[in-house]
Design an enzyme around this catalytic site. Structure first.
Site, PDB file in Angstrom:
ATOM      1  N   HIS A  87       0.826  -1.211   0.000  1.00 27.01           N
ATOM      2  CA  HIS A  87       0.000   0.000   0.000  1.00 27.01           C
ATOM      3  C   HIS A  87       0.860   1.262   0.000  1.00 27.01           C
ATOM      4  CE1 HIS A  87      -3.844  -1.953   0.311  1.00 27.01           C
ATOM      5  NE2 HIS A  87      -3.408  -2.686   1.320  1.00 27.01           N
ATOM      6  N   GLN A 116      -6.009   5.291   1.654  1.00 27.66           N
ATOM      7  CA  GLN A 116      -5.335   4.000   1.531  1.00 27.66           C
ATOM      8  C   GLN A 116      -3.855   4.233   1.223  1.00 27.66           C
ATOM      9  OE1 GLN A 116      -7.426   1.380  -1.128  1.00 27.66           O
ATOM     10  NE2 GLN A 116      -6.087  -0.336  -0.748  1.00 27.66           N
ATOM     11  N   CYS A 117      -3.484   4.214  -0.027  1.00 28.58           N
ATOM     12  CA  CYS A 117      -2.070   4.302  -0.363  1.00 28.58           C
ATOM     13  C   CYS A 117      -1.457   5.665  -0.048  1.00 28.58           C
ATOM     14  CB  CYS A 117      -1.866   3.925  -1.822  1.00 28.58           C
ATOM     15  SG  CYS A 117      -2.332   2.208  -2.145  1.00 28.58           S
ATOM     16  N   CYS A 118      -2.221   6.745  -0.214  1.00 30.07           N
ATOM     17  CA  CYS A 118      -1.678   8.076   0.085  1.00 30.07           C
ATOM     18  C   CYS A 118      -1.471   8.261   1.592  1.00 30.07           C
ATOM     19  CB  CYS A 118      -2.580   9.163  -0.478  1.00 30.07           C
ATOM     20  SG  CYS A 118      -2.686   9.144  -2.280  1.00 30.07           S
ATOM     21  N   THR A 121       1.328   5.994   2.871  1.00 32.83           N
ATOM     22  CA  THR A 121       2.641   6.526   2.494  1.00 32.83           C
ATOM     23  C   THR A 121       3.024   7.693   3.390  1.00 32.83           C
ATOM     24  OG1 THR A 121       2.426   5.786   0.208  1.00 32.83           O
ATOM     25  CG2 THR A 121       3.954   7.619   0.625  1.00 32.83           C
TER      26      THR A 121
END
Length: 194
Positions: A87, A116-118, A121
């Site tokens: 992710h 999710q991925c943002c 991160t």
């Protein structure tokens, strides 16, 4: 080079999903391009990250041909395009090495999906010691059905389900979760000086 724009998963895979028509940012490409132009003008790095699930048979399986940047975004020569299978943009790429070798300590995160991925991160970047600006209106998400939603409903039906989390709620939750802990929440106008 003092900073880097990290563009996450602005890829054709999402355009193939039934929930994309409910996206919070149909203009994600123009928002990302504004940030990329500002980053380049400032002499900052721009890093493009694609999400991949090899062998899954899904639209994120590179064999299906959708794991590529959306039309309208174009890396310049020398701008890395990394492919991740986690992710966050760090765990399965050389992103940290790329940034560390260039002395980059400040990141701007944008892309798909907001929560999710943002968000993941941004959290990992903060834990690694980076200062993070989260470009809230240059991220996109779609409604999230509740885990107890009835089976067999179409996504259109799920969107109307009373326990489905809408995009405004998701974005607000991400702002609350990140602000003052993992990132500074900023708008594209703030980040570009517009």
């Amino acid at each position: 080079m003092t900073g880097a724009l990290i563009v996450i998963d602005v890829q054709n895979s999402f355009l193939r999903l039934p929930d994309w028509r409910y996206t919070s940012r149909p203009d994600i490409v123009s928002q990302v391009n504004r940030l990329a132009t500002a980053a380049r003008d400032a002499g900052d790095a721009v890093v493009w990250v694609l999400g991949s699930r090899p062998g899954s048979g899904s639209v994120f399986d590179p064999a299906r041909g959708f794991v590529r940047l959306m039309d309208g975004v174009e890396p310049l020569p020398g701008e890395p395009v990394l492919t991740k299978t986690a992710h966050n943009a760090f765990t399965t790429t050389n992103l940290q090495q790329f940034l560390t070798q260039r002395g980059i300590r400040r990141l701007t995160v944008c892309g798909i999906r907001t929560e999710q991925c943002c968000e993941t991160t941004a959290r990992v970047a903060s834990d690694l010691g980076f200062e993070v600006d989260f470009a809230i209106d240059a991220t996109a998400t779609t409604p999230i059905p509740h885990r107890t939603a009835p089976d067999g409903l179409s996504f259109d039906e799920l969107v109307r389900h009373p326990r489905t989390l809408g995009v405004d709620e998701i974005i607000a939750r991400t702002e609350y979760a990140l602000s003052g802990r993992f990132a500074t929440i900023r708008t594209v106008d703030q980040l570009t000086g517009d």
